[in-house]
Design an enzyme around this catalytic site. Structure first.
Site, PDB file in Angstrom:
ATOM      1  N   LEU A  57      -7.455  -3.785   4.235  1.00 21.17           N
ATOM      2  CA  LEU A  57      -6.052  -3.647   3.875  1.00 21.17           C
ATOM      3  C   LEU A  57      -5.970  -2.693   2.693  1.00 21.17           C
ATOM      4  O   LEU A  57      -6.794  -2.758   1.777  1.00 21.17           O
ATOM      5  CB  LEU A  57      -5.448  -5.007   3.477  1.00 21.17           C
ATOM      6  CG  LEU A  57      -5.311  -6.068   4.575  1.00 21.17           C
ATOM      7  CD1 LEU A  57      -4.745  -7.358   3.986  1.00 21.17           C
ATOM      8  CD2 LEU A  57      -4.421  -5.575   5.706  1.00 21.17           C
ATOM      9  N   ASP A  58      -4.968  -1.811   2.712  1.00 24.25           N
ATOM     10  CA  ASP A  58      -4.777  -0.898   1.594  1.00 24.25           C
ATOM     11  C   ASP A  58      -4.555  -1.699   0.312  1.00 24.25           C
ATOM     12  O   ASP A  58      -4.042  -2.827   0.348  1.00 24.25           O
ATOM     13  CB  ASP A  58      -3.577   0.010   1.839  1.00 24.25           C
ATOM     14  CG  ASP A  58      -3.756   0.893   3.061  1.00 24.25           C
ATOM     15  OD1 ASP A  58      -4.902   1.056   3.510  1.00 24.25           O
ATOM     16  OD2 ASP A  58      -2.737   1.409   3.563  1.00 24.25           O
ATOM     17  N   LYS A  59      -4.881  -1.100  -0.812  1.00 23.75           N
ATOM     18  CA  LYS A  59      -4.798  -1.790  -2.098  1.00 23.75           C
ATOM     19  C   LYS A  59      -3.427  -2.409  -2.366  1.00 23.75           C
ATOM     20  O   LYS A  59      -3.338  -3.552  -2.839  1.00 23.75           O
ATOM     21  CB  LYS A  59      -5.195  -0.842  -3.230  1.00 23.75           C
ATOM     22  CG  LYS A  59      -5.512  -1.568  -4.534  1.00 23.75           C
ATOM     23  CD  LYS A  59      -6.173  -0.621  -5.525  1.00 23.75           C
ATOM     24  CE  LYS A  59      -6.604  -1.380  -6.777  1.00 23.75           C
ATOM     25  NZ  LYS A  59      -7.305  -0.503  -7.747  1.00 23.75           N
TER      26      LYS A  59
ATOM     27  N   VAL B 287      -1.284  -3.570  -0.313  1.00 18.18           N
ATOM     28  CA  VAL B 287      -0.874  -4.441   0.792  1.00 18.18           C
ATOM     29  C   VAL B 287      -1.480  -5.831   0.615  1.00 18.18           C
ATOM     30  O   VAL B 287      -2.626  -5.975   0.182  1.00 18.18           O
ATOM     31  CB  VAL B 287      -1.306  -3.840   2.144  1.00 18.18           C
ATOM     32  CG1 VAL B 287      -0.902  -4.752   3.305  1.00 18.18           C
ATOM     33  CG2 VAL B 287      -0.710  -2.451   2.320  1.00 18.18           C
TER      34      VAL B 287
ATOM     35  N   ARG C 294       1.954   2.744   7.182  1.00 15.96           N
ATOM     36  CA  ARG C 294       2.725   3.393   6.118  1.00 15.96           C
ATOM     37  C   ARG C 294       3.161   4.801   6.534  1.00 15.96           C
ATOM     38  O   ARG C 294       4.326   5.184   6.342  1.00 15.96           O
ATOM     39  CB  ARG C 294       1.878   3.437   4.845  1.00 15.96           C
ATOM     40  CG  ARG C 294       1.498   2.057   4.339  1.00 15.96           C
ATOM     41  CD  ARG C 294       0.362   2.095   3.327  1.00 15.96           C
ATOM     42  NE  ARG C 294       0.776   2.765   2.088  1.00 15.96           N
ATOM     43  CZ  ARG C 294      -0.065   3.019   1.093  1.00 15.96           C
ATOM     44  NH1 ARG C 294      -1.351   2.695   1.210  1.00 15.96           N
ATOM     45  NH2 ARG C 294       0.376   3.603  -0.007  1.00 15.96           N
TER      46      ARG C 294
END
Length: 233
Positions: A56-58, A60, A164
């Site tokens: 997961l992106d930072k 998120v 995103r």
């Protein structure tokens, strides 16, 4: 603080973050702002092997799948690649600059693009250049709020920053996501994208698992989003 108190505190923290665990795998909650490759490690210090299967992106939040041995890691990675693990996200998005009413409520839509990720800019771009990879995304407009739209999102492929970038491309940047065109940042430092659920067949027990969690920082906006999905807060 005594060693017993520290151990008890660590156990309480683990119980709050790990919402499913057996000998083969675990599912843990990531908070926004945490590094997906590092944050979970302290909860698995007693394990000889513990590796994240998804990322997961930072900014998120949400669910991450942890494999407890290399064989399970390979099996789960293949399941992701084959589309046998379904990830569902909640997204609170800014409304399109040119509001439209032609997108029906609760009818799944599809985005099919080709994405290229720039390591230098740490950003994904819709592109037809050499090296761009196919990216497929299913999204459903669940409700139109006063200021934001509430979406349920299911990535079909697993490209970096896919959700995103693709939502921004259709004029719906995620709230707080300055990198992809949002108007302003979030007070929490994250963005309004949450990995709500994982659905898959357990590779050892051969039973279906459906694991879900609501956002940690529940507020009126998240509550409205969740209710629009037909769920109870």
């Amino acid at each position: 603080m005594t060693s017993a108190q520290i151990a008890r505190q660590n156990q309480e923290s683990e119980n709050q973050r790990i919402i499913y665990k057996d000998a083969s795998l675990a599912v843990i909650i990531k908070k926004n702002g945490e590094d997906a490759q590092k944050f979970y490690q302290k909860y698995f210090l007693q394990h000889a092997y513990a590796q994240a299967v998804n990322r997961l992106d930072k900014p998120v939040s949400g669910l991450m799948l942890i494999a407890c041995n290399s064989k399970i890691h390979t099996a789960l990675s293949h399941a992701f690649s084959d589309g046998k693990i379904v990830k569902t996200y909640f997204a609170i998005c800014e409304k399109p600059k040119k509001p439209t009413t032609d997108i029906p409520i609760l009818v799944p839509q599809t985005c099919n693009d080709t994405l290229i990720f720039s390591s230098k800019k740490q950003k994904a771009f819709i592109s037809d250049k050499k090296g761009a990879k196919e990216a497929c995304l299913s999204w459903t407009l669940c409700a139109r709020g006063e200021n934001y739209d509430f979406l349920q999102v299911i990535p079909i492929s697993g490209r970096t920053h896919q959700i995103r970038a693709q939502l921004a491309h259709i004029g719906r940047p995620i709230k707080g996501d300055l990198k992809y065109g949002a108007k302003r940042s979030e007070k929490t430092g994250g963005i309004r994208l949450h990995a709500y659920s994982l659905e898959f067949l357990h590779p050892v027990l051969h039973k279906p698992l459906h694991i879900s969690t609501y956002p940690e920082n529940m507020d009126a906006l998240w509550a409205a989003c969740i209710k629009s999905m037909g769920l109870t807060v």
